[in-house]
Motif scaffolding. Structure first.
Motif: not given
Length: 287
Positions: A155-175
């Motif tokens: 997440i640091r390498t891409m400098d993700l925002t908190k919302l982008e990280i949350s959406i990434l985790l939400f995708e894992d939740y769906i999976r």
């Protein structure tokens, strides 16, 4: 070797933990009622002795039931949190989850996202790992509770925002809600012993090794297939498309990941685990 030693010690402990006989059981075994029946009857103690014998038998029954319960194999619901946590401990040196981590405020951000899309009464734990070997994952866990793994370098390498990280985790939740991980990780050996009792039987420790190896394959080398990824992506589209802010953040997230895997050799393995951000963008783009 470590897993064999741990499981061997566990089996020895289980076999040596039989509950001791109660005082009433021991006393009951010392009495030969056939020889002293007349004496007991004449003293008016027959009824008292009978009741005492019944108490001893009841305690013996409970002791035997307790002994047997020590050998109960967990249900599938109880098994997943056990094996997921065991895998985390076994791979602590690779994951590096036991290091000091900054507070990114992700718990609050993810909870807000979940509530915004109508997901309530779901507990979650986010385990930050200081490793580029594991990117992000939701592991099988307790009912209505999700255990997330998230790589700090990723997440640091891409400098993700908190919302982008949350959406990434939400995708894992769906999976994980789709059941793909459990389906791929479960073995026939483990499935056959769930909720069973192995008292008096030899437990095959290799069955646990087998499911741990499946965890390694899914998380570290093989990941998910195109069909599974397509299902998850289209579900994300259905949920997020009505919220422009979330929808744009999802696109932004996928573009950042696509650029990362194409431009940074350290993350080339990503598309083997999650195929692939470029395809996801194509699936989501209007015809």
């Amino acid at each position: 070797m470590k897993i064999t030693l741990v499981l061997s010690l566990l089996m020895l402990c289980l076999s040596g933990l039989s509950a001791e006989k109660s005082k009433e059981e021991k006393e009951n075994e010392l009495i030969d009622f056939s020889k002293i029946k007349d004496v007991i009857k004449s003293d008016g103690l027959e009824e008292a002795a009978r009741k005492k014998s019944l108490i001893a038998l009841d305690k013996k029954k409970k002791r035997l039931e307790k002994d047997r319960s020590r050998y109960n194999f967990p249900t599938e619901e109880d098994f997943w949190p056990f094996i997921s946590e065991y895998w985390l401990v076994k791979n602590a040196s690779i994951l590096k989850w036991n290091v000091k981590k900054p507070d990114y405020g992700l718990d609050e951000s993810l909870e807000q996202l979940l509530q915004s899309v109508g997901v309530f009464e779901v507990k979650f734990r986010i385990l930050l790992v200081d490793s580029p070997n594991v990117f992000h994952f939701a592991l099988p866990y307790k009912k209505n509770e999700v255990l997330f793994l998230l790589s700090i370098p990723f997440i640091r390498t891409m400098d993700l925002t908190k919302l982008e990280i949350s959406i990434l985790l939400f995708e894992d939740y769906i999976r994980i809600k789709q059941g793909f991980f459990e389906e791929m990780a479960m073995t026939k050996d483990i499935k056959s012993v769930l909720s069973s009792n192995f008292q008096g039987k030899k437990f095959d420790k290799t069955s646990l090794k087998g499911i741990l190896e499946r965890y390694d394959q899914i998380i570290l080398t093989e990941g998910f297939n195109f069909k599974q990824q397509f299902t998850v992506t289209k579900e994300m589209e259905k949920i997020l498309k009505n919220n422009l802010k979330f929808w744009n953040s999802y696109f932004s997230l996928l573009k950042k990941i696509d650029n990362l895997v194409k431009g940074n050799s350290l993350y080339e393995q990503y598309i083997k685990i999650f195929p692939s951000p470029e395809l996801q963008l194509n699936w989501l783009s209007p015809n």
